[in-house]
Design a protein around this motif. Structure first.
Motif, short mmCIF file in Angstrom:
data_model
loop_
_atom_site.label_atom_id
_atom_site.label_comp_id
_atom_site.label_asym_id
_atom_site.label_seq_id
_atom_site.Cartn_x
_atom_site.Cartn_y
_atom_site.Cartn_z
N ALA A 51 0.84 -1.21 0.00
CA ALA A 51 0.00 0.00 0.00
C ALA A 51 0.87 1.25 0.00
O ALA A 51 0.58 2.22 -0.72
N ALA A 52 1.94 1.25 0.79
CA ALA A 52 2.83 2.41 0.84
C ALA A 52 3.50 2.66 -0.51
O ALA A 52 3.77 3.81 -0.87
N ALA A 53 3.73 1.60 -1.26
CA ALA A 53 4.35 1.73 -2.58
C ALA A 53 3.35 2.11 -3.66
O ALA A 53 3.72 2.35 -4.81
N GLY A 54 2.06 2.14 -3.31
CA GLY A 54 1.03 2.52 -4.27
C GLY A 54 0.56 1.39 -5.16
O GLY A 54 -0.16 1.61 -6.13
N LEU A 55 0.97 0.17 -4.85
CA LEU A 55 0.59 -0.98 -5.68
C LEU A 55 -0.81 -1.47 -5.35
O LEU A 55 -1.49 -2.04 -6.21
N ILE A 56 -1.24 -1.29 -4.10
CA ILE A 56 -2.59 -1.64 -3.69
C ILE A 56 -3.16 -0.46 -2.91
O ILE A 56 -2.42 0.43 -2.49
N ILE A 57 -4.48 -0.47 -2.75
CA ILE A 57 -5.14 0.63 -2.04
C ILE A 57 -6.14 0.05 -1.05
O ILE A 57 -6.74 -1.00 -1.30
N ARG A 58 -6.28 0.76 0.06
CA ARG A 58 -7.28 0.37 1.06
C ARG A 58 -8.58 1.08 0.69
O ARG A 58 -8.64 2.30 0.70
N LEU A 59 -9.63 0.32 0.40
CA LEU A 59 -10.91 0.91 -0.01
C LEU A 59 -11.88 1.06 1.15
O LEU A 59 -12.75 1.93 1.11
N GLN A 60 -11.79 0.18 2.13
CA GLN A 60 -12.68 0.21 3.28
C GLN A 60 -11.91 -0.26 4.51
O GLN A 60 -10.89 -0.95 4.38
N SER A 61 -12.45 0.07 5.66
CA SER A 61 -11.88 -0.45 6.91
C SER A 61 -13.02 -0.72 7.88
O SER A 61 -14.11 -0.15 7.75
N LYS A 62 -12.76 -1.61 8.82
CA LYS A 62 -13.75 -1.88 9.87
C LYS A 62 -13.01 -2.44 11.08
O LYS A 62 -11.93 -3.03 10.96
N LEU A 63 -13.62 -2.20 12.23
CA LEU A 63 -13.06 -2.69 13.48
C LEU A 63 -13.72 -4.01 13.82
O LEU A 63 -14.95 -4.10 13.84
N LYS A 64 -12.91 -5.06 14.03
CA LYS A 64 -13.44 -6.39 14.35
C LYS A 64 -12.71 -6.93 15.57
O LYS A 64 -11.58 -6.53 15.85
N ASN A 65 -13.35 -7.85 16.25
CA ASN A 65 -12.68 -8.59 17.32
C ASN A 65 -12.08 -9.85 16.73
O ASN A 65 -12.80 -10.69 16.18
N ILE A 66 -10.76 -9.94 16.80
CA ILE A 66 -10.05 -11.11 16.32
C ILE A 66 -9.26 -11.66 17.49
O ILE A 66 -8.44 -10.95 18.08
N ARG A 67 -9.52 -12.92 17.83
CA ARG A 67 -8.90 -13.56 19.01
C ARG A 67 -9.10 -12.69 20.25
O ARG A 67 -8.18 -12.43 21.00
N ASP A 68 -10.34 -12.19 20.40
CA ASP A 68 -10.74 -11.40 21.57
C ASP A 68 -10.00 -10.06 21.69
O ASP A 68 -9.96 -9.47 22.77
N LYS A 69 -9.43 -9.58 20.59
CA LYS A 69 -8.77 -8.27 20.60
C LYS A 69 -9.36 -7.44 19.47
O LYS A 69 -9.53 -7.95 18.34
N PRO A 70 -9.67 -6.15 19.73
CA PRO A 70 -10.15 -5.31 18.64
C PRO A 70 -9.02 -5.07 17.63
O PRO A 70 -7.88 -4.83 18.01
#
Length: 98
Positions: A51-70
């Motif tokens: 992403a920092a190199a501009g090869l991919i882009i973040r289009l959306q984000s969401k907060l999830k609990n994964i292994r009991d951690k946000p």
């Protein structure tokens, strides 16, 4: 011989309109036969670098609990620049451009 990890991530992302990082991580762990938090974090770092190199882009984000951690998760897609670089490096051929 398998693709290097970043090449694999780019090819997987280019094969669809986009993927959540969790799906990309699961596919990558399965492809390389790895498991565990170390490898998951290693793949997250690779996604950050792409992403920092501009090869991919973040289009959306969401907060999830994964292994009991946000945890903040991201939906990624390959950019036009990323596709051009994939063509330059042989990861994509003329006929495989989406």
């Amino acid at each position: 011989m398998k693709l290097h990890q970043k090449g694999f991530l780019l090819v997987e992302l280019n094969s669809v309109a986009g993927l959540w990082d969790e799906d990309l991580i699961a596919r990558t762990l399965r492809e390389y036969g790895h498991s565990g938090e170390y490898w998951e974090n290693s793949i997250r770092v690779a996604l950050d670098e792409l992403a920092a190199a501009g090869l991919i882009i973040r289009l959306q984000s969401k907060l999830k609990n994964i292994r009991d951690k946000p945890m903040l998760t991201f939906f990624y897609a390959v950019t036009d620049f990323g596709k051009a670089r994939m063509m330059d490096t042989g990861l994509l051929t003329e006929g495989s451009v989406e």
